[in-house]
Structures are given as structure tokens and as C-alpha cells.
Enzyme design. Structure first.
Site, short mmCIF file in Angstrom:
data_model
loop_
_atom_site.label_atom_id
_atom_site.label_comp_id
_atom_site.label_asym_id
_atom_site.label_seq_id
_atom_site.Cartn_x
_atom_site.Cartn_y
_atom_site.Cartn_z
N MET A 30 0.84 -1.20 0.00
CA MET A 30 0.00 0.00 0.00
C MET A 30 0.88 1.25 0.00
SD MET A 30 -3.51 -0.71 2.07
CE MET A 30 -2.85 -0.56 3.72
N HIS A 34 9.14 0.98 3.18
CA HIS A 34 10.24 1.01 4.15
C HIS A 34 11.15 -0.18 3.87
CE1 HIS A 34 7.93 -2.13 6.13
NE2 HIS A 34 6.90 -1.30 6.28
N ASP A 35 12.15 -0.37 4.73
CA ASP A 35 13.13 -1.44 4.49
C ASP A 35 12.50 -2.83 4.51
OD1 ASP A 35 15.19 0.33 4.13
OD2 ASP A 35 16.00 0.14 6.16
N HIS A 37 9.58 -3.61 3.15
CA HIS A 37 9.12 -3.82 1.77
C HIS A 37 10.30 -4.12 0.84
CE1 HIS A 37 5.72 -1.13 3.22
NE2 HIS A 37 5.08 -2.20 2.79
N GLN A 153 -3.34 -12.19 8.01
CA GLN A 153 -3.55 -11.89 6.59
C GLN A 153 -2.89 -12.94 5.70
OE1 GLN A 153 -3.08 -7.80 4.63
NE2 GLN A 153 -1.10 -8.73 4.20
N SER A 185 6.91 -0.95 9.90
CA SER A 185 5.53 -0.73 9.45
C SER A 185 5.40 0.68 8.92
CB SER A 185 4.56 -0.94 10.62
OG SER A 185 3.26 -0.50 10.29
N SER A 186 4.58 0.85 7.91
CA SER A 186 4.32 2.19 7.39
C SER A 186 3.70 3.09 8.45
CB SER A 186 3.39 2.11 6.17
OG SER A 186 3.99 1.33 5.15
N ARG A 187 2.98 2.50 9.39
CA ARG A 187 2.35 3.29 10.45
C ARG A 187 3.38 3.87 11.42
NH1 ARG A 187 -3.23 2.18 10.38
NH2 ARG A 187 -3.75 0.37 9.11
#
Length: 278
Positions: A30, A34-35, A37, A153, A185-187
Site C-alpha cells: 500500500m 520502508h526497508d 518492503h 492476513q 511498518s508504514s504506520r
């Protein structure tokens, strides 16, 4: 590396690779890369010749509109992060391209979506199953890779592939962590440095539960209280479950494949993680 926004174009290009019998792997994201991914991308290159990274913030899997609005987006930065990774395609469609009109169908995930994140995020996994089904139909990958931080997931997608007979092999990759053990996490981008230090206690707590739960039946409750005392707003869940079917484990057997699952809130940011016991 080619950035493609249109479904017809990505299908036409990938058809050539399929006709040439070149294996294709999909790395669904999405964005807000970040590292973690980028590590998935590197692993993907070991698995298949053609690597497709999708970037799409899927509104259908957000049960909270404010959370959807706050989700970090920066496509230009994401493209820059991927340009030296040796991938073949970025598929970055608009919402209108993916959902050209109001959906007439839903994918309803049963059973294993009723606990953990699924319990607290109604229809979240329905939205995940819907977008993954659409991406599999568009990209037609031979492989797809997902991080194990989102373990529920991953398990649901494996069952989706089996139940709907997708010809895709699913690969799970271990959670990538920073030096303090915090799952990437992107969050995390929404937390300041002090909050990130607080968040790093999640991994410590998971390891302490792993090492001591056999001798302390009250450890889950004790660790929930410790998390709140450290500064977390809320502990949504902290549970030990079977990693094959997500059944709650109250009396652990040494031959069971089990994981500790956690979801917490810190300054309004929801963080999840898990750790294998066996």
C-alpha cells in the site's frame, strides 16, 4: 523499471512474459515503502524473473475512514526507493481504475477472520481478499510474497488461493525489524522518536512471554498491565494461538505450532506483531 497505472497496459505487458514462460512474482503493497518492503523485493528477485510491485491504498480494507485518510502516501518517494532494486514494473493504479464502479460482489472471509484483527476490524479481511483477488486476476503471477508481521492476513491469503484455485504460490517472509526489535511498518512514520522507543517494548514483551508462559499462567494479563504502564493507550489483544488455524491455545502442547499475537495502540496508532513459540 516501468511505472504503469492502467490495468490493460499491465496485462498486455505481462502477457508477453507469460508467453515467454518467464515466471512472475507480485509484491503487493500500500506504498509508504520502508526497508521491510525492500527486503521483500530482494527476496522476490530470488524467486522469479519478473518482479511486479503493486502500490495501492485499498479503501475497502479500512473500517475506519480517519485511518484511511491518515495512511501515509508518497508515490514519488516510493518510486525513488524502488528505482535501484532491479524490479520490472510498478503497478500503481488509481482507486477509479481498480473500482471502476460500485462493486456488485464481496468476498466474505469466514472462520479465521473472526479473531485477532478480524474481530476488531469488521470486514477488513473481506477488503483484503477482494483486492488480492483482483490483483491476482490482473497480474496473473506465478508467485506472491507477503511479510509475516501480518500473519493472519498471510494465512487468509493462503486459504483464499486454495479455495478459489488461484495458480499462485504464496511465500511468507519473516518480519523485518529495526535495531530495537520493532517490526517495520508504514504506520511507524506517524510516531516520534520517543514513541518509537516505547513501541520497541512490544518485541521485548513477546520474547518474555515466549520464554516464561509455560511457568506463569498469568503472564498475558501481567504483560497487558505492563504495556499500559509503559505508555501504550490500549491493548487490543495479546493471545497465544495455533498458527495453522488461529484457534486460541489455553493449554499448550509441546508439539503445537503456536504464536503470540499482539495489537496495541500508541498515540492513536495501531501496531501489530507476532512471534512464533515453537
Amino acid at each position: 523499471m516501468k511505472v504503469i497505472e492502467k490495468i490493460n497496459e499491465i496485462k498486455e505487458r505481462l502477457l508477453i512474459h507469460n508467453n515467454n514462460q518467464e515466471s512472475i512474482i507480485l509484491v503487493p503493497t500500500m506504498g509508504a515503502l520502508h526497508d521491510g518492503h525492500l527486503t521483500l523485493v530482494k527476496e522476490a528477485k530470488k524467486i522469479a524473473k519478473i518482479v511486479v510491485v503493486s502500490i495501492f491504498v485499498n479503501k475497502a480494507q479500512f473500517n475506519n475512514f480517519e485511518d484511511f485518510e491518515k495512511y501515509p502516501r508518497n508515490l514519488i518517494k516510493d518510486i525513488e526507493a524502488l528505482k535501484d532494486c532491479g524490479i520490472n514494473y510498478i503497478f500503481a493504479p488509481s482507486h477509479q481504475e481498480i473500482f471502476q464502479e460500485q462493486n456488485n460482489f464481496e468476498v466474505n472471509v469466514l472462520g479465521i477472520a473472526d479473531c485477532l484483527c478480524g474481530r476488531y476490524r469488521p470486514k477488513h479481511f473481506n477488503g483484503v481478499a477482494l483486492i488480492i483477488s483482483k490483483l491476482f486476476n490482473i497480474i496473473k503471477p506465478n508467485h506472491a510474497i507477503f511479510g509475516m508481521k501480518d500473519f493472519q492476513q498471510l494465512l487468509i491469503i493462503k486459504k483464499l488461493v486454495n479455495d478459489f484455485n488461484f495458480s499462485v504460490k504464496i511465500h511468507g517472509f519473516e518480519t523485518v525489524r529495526n535495531n530495537q526489535g520493532l517490526a517495520l511498518s508504514s504506520r511507524n512514520q506517524r510516531l516520534n522518536n520517543h514513541q518509537l522507543l516505547i513501541a520497541s517494548n512490544i518485541f521485548r514483551i513477546l520474547n518474555e512471554i515466549k520464554n516464561n508462559f509455560r511457568n506463569n499462567k498469568n503472564i498475558l494479563m501481567e504483560k497487558k498491565q505492563e504495556l499500559l504502564a509503559i505508555g501504550f493507550d490500549k491493548v487490543e489483544y495479546l493471545e497465544i494461538r495455533d498458527e495453522n488455524n488461529l484457534q486460541l491455545i489455553e493449554n499448550f502442547q509441546t508439539n503445537q505450532q503456536a504464536r503470540i499475537f499482539i495489537a496495541v495502540y500508541l498515540q492513536g496508532v495501531r501496531l501489530i506483531d507476532n512471534l512464533a513459540i515453537s
